[in-house]
Design an enzyme around this catalytic site. Structure first.
Site, PDB file in Angstrom:
ATOM      1  N   HIS A  33       0.803  -1.227   0.000  1.00  9.22           N
ATOM      2  CA  HIS A  33       0.000   0.000   0.000  1.00  9.22           C
ATOM      3  C   HIS A  33       0.839   1.282   0.000  1.00  9.22           C
ATOM      4  O   HIS A  33       0.809   2.055  -0.944  1.00  9.22           O
ATOM      5  CB  HIS A  33      -0.903   0.043   1.246  1.00  9.22           C
ATOM      6  CG  HIS A  33      -1.792  -1.126   1.452  1.00  9.22           C
ATOM      7  ND1 HIS A  33      -2.943  -1.362   0.710  1.00  9.22           N
ATOM      8  CD2 HIS A  33      -1.723  -2.143   2.356  1.00  9.22           C
ATOM      9  CE1 HIS A  33      -3.531  -2.456   1.149  1.00  9.22           C
ATOM     10  NE2 HIS A  33      -2.816  -2.956   2.138  1.00  9.22           N
TER      11      HIS A  33
HETATM   12  O1  RIB Z   1      -5.280  -0.030   4.729  1.00 14.60           O
HETATM   13  C1  RIB Z   1      -3.886   0.000   4.501  1.00 14.60           C
HETATM   14  C2  RIB Z   1      -3.231   1.048   5.324  1.00 14.60           C
HETATM   15  O2  RIB Z   1      -3.448   0.779   6.706  1.00 14.60           O
HETATM   16  C3  RIB Z   1      -1.699   1.085   5.154  1.00 14.60           C
HETATM   17  O3  RIB Z   1      -1.244   2.389   5.352  1.00 14.60           O
HETATM   18  C4  RIB Z   1      -1.221   0.196   6.255  1.00 14.60           C
HETATM   19  O4  RIB Z   1       0.101   0.535   6.689  1.00 14.60           O
HETATM   20  C5  RIB Z   1      -2.200   0.531   7.343  1.00 14.60           C
HETATM   21  O5  RIB Z   1      -1.749   1.717   7.985  1.00 14.60           O
END
Ligand code: RIB
Ligand code: CA
Length: 311
Positions: free
Chosen positions: A241
């Site tokens: 992500h």
């Molecule tokens: O949903 C994904 C996000 O939530 C990313 O930033 C992961 O690190 C968590 O913080």
């Protein structure tokens, strides 16, 4: 001229890869890292950020602890995804470098007030509590921020912490609402794009073949948090992500999206933290964000390998 950024983060293995990518890129000047409670409590996200900077050989990067809970909610964490430390999958030595004295929110405000207008980009990778608190405490900084490029939200991909909401927005929906309604130039990397950036065994092997401690750590982290997404989605590979935020800054051509209106649900417990994205333009609500929808995944992972191998 390198682009000045402040990374606001809740490490988290994917945050760690994003920080490493940023520190490896000469195009970016990381002015500082501000930590927020999210994936794990603030004491751990702060310690993890120090460990990541030392892993990158960058004990010079100022790391500040920020807010330890959302604006008006109980903290929800994600040890079920990231493990009890937040960086399970690789063992790093306890950090020697220390946190800065200044609170992360004060660092954000001071950096924006001291620097020329529109010369600092904020890169939130976790709940938006620090960013919202800074804007509440110092509304004058809104016109001083060049851009906010954040990881959060979802539309076609729906939620990952509830059926309706992505984790970062879910944890502090009031903070997200304030940031999304701030009028600041926003770029959003939602699950719609990050779920197309899936790691692979091939890529992890390629990382391990670089024979450097950074790539080894990233391979270990990726192996660890891949298990959660594989079990949940039946996918082979895990969505990386947060590095999408940094990759967008250095190679925006890898992404595509639409400038649309995105509102945040804060009233209903059922849909708390939902990003209501008007992707099809069915309302006359003004656009407030570039909402990314697609990524050149091969280009993304090549970029990661190229830069991480240099650290
Ligand atoms: O949903 C994904 C996000 O939530 C990313 O930033 C992961 O690190 C968590 O913080
Ligand atoms: Ca994160």
């Amino acid at each position: 001229m390198a682009r000045n950024i402040i990374i606001d983060t809740d490490p988290g293995q994917d945050d760690a890869v994003a920080i490493l990518l940023a520190l490896a890129c000469p195009e970016l000047n990381v002015l500082g890292i501000t930590c927020v409670a999210g994936n794990v409590p603030l004491t751990l996200t702060s310690k993890n950020a120090l460990q990541i900077c030392e892993l990158a050989g960058r004990p010079d990067v100022p790391v500040h602890a920020g807010c330890d809970r959302p604006l008006g909610r109980e903290l929800v964490t994600a040890e079920h995804v990231h493990g009890s430390t937040g960086l399970d999958g690789a063992t790093l030595p306890d950090p020697k470098m220390k946190l800065q004295e200044k609170h992360g929110v004060d660092f954000i405000i001071k950096s924006l007030r001291d620097g020329p207008e529109k010369t600092i980009t904020l890169c939130p990778l976790g709940p938006l509590t620090n960013i919202a608190t800074a804007i509440k405490q110092a509304p004058d900084i809104k016109q001083r921020i060049a851009q906010i490029v954040l990881m959060g939200g979802a539309y076609f991909e729906v939620g990952n912490i509830t059926p309706a909401a992505e984790f970062n927005i879910f944890v502090d929906p009031e903070a997200a609402k304030l940031v999304f309604n701030s009028g600041i130039d926003l770029v959003i990397a939602p699950l719609d794009v990050t779920h197309k950036a899936l790691t692979s065994k091939k890529w992890i092997t390629e990382l391990r073949n670089q024979n450097n401690p950074v790539c080894e750590a990233v391979a270990g982290w990726t192996d660890f948090f891949e298990r959660f997404d594989s079990e949940k989605y039946g996918s082979s590979g895990a969505p990386l992500h947060d590095p999408c935020v940094i990759a967008y800054l250095i190679a925006p051509e890898l992404f595509s999206g639409r400038r649309i209106n995105v509102e945040i649900e804060t009233k209903s417990e059922l849909t708390r933290g939902m990003t209501v994205a008007d992707w099809w333009g069915v309302t006359d609500r003004p656009s407030n964000a570039l909402f990314l929808g697609d990524i050149n995944a091969d280009g993304y992972f090549s970029l990661l390998t190229k830069h991480l191998a240099k650290l």
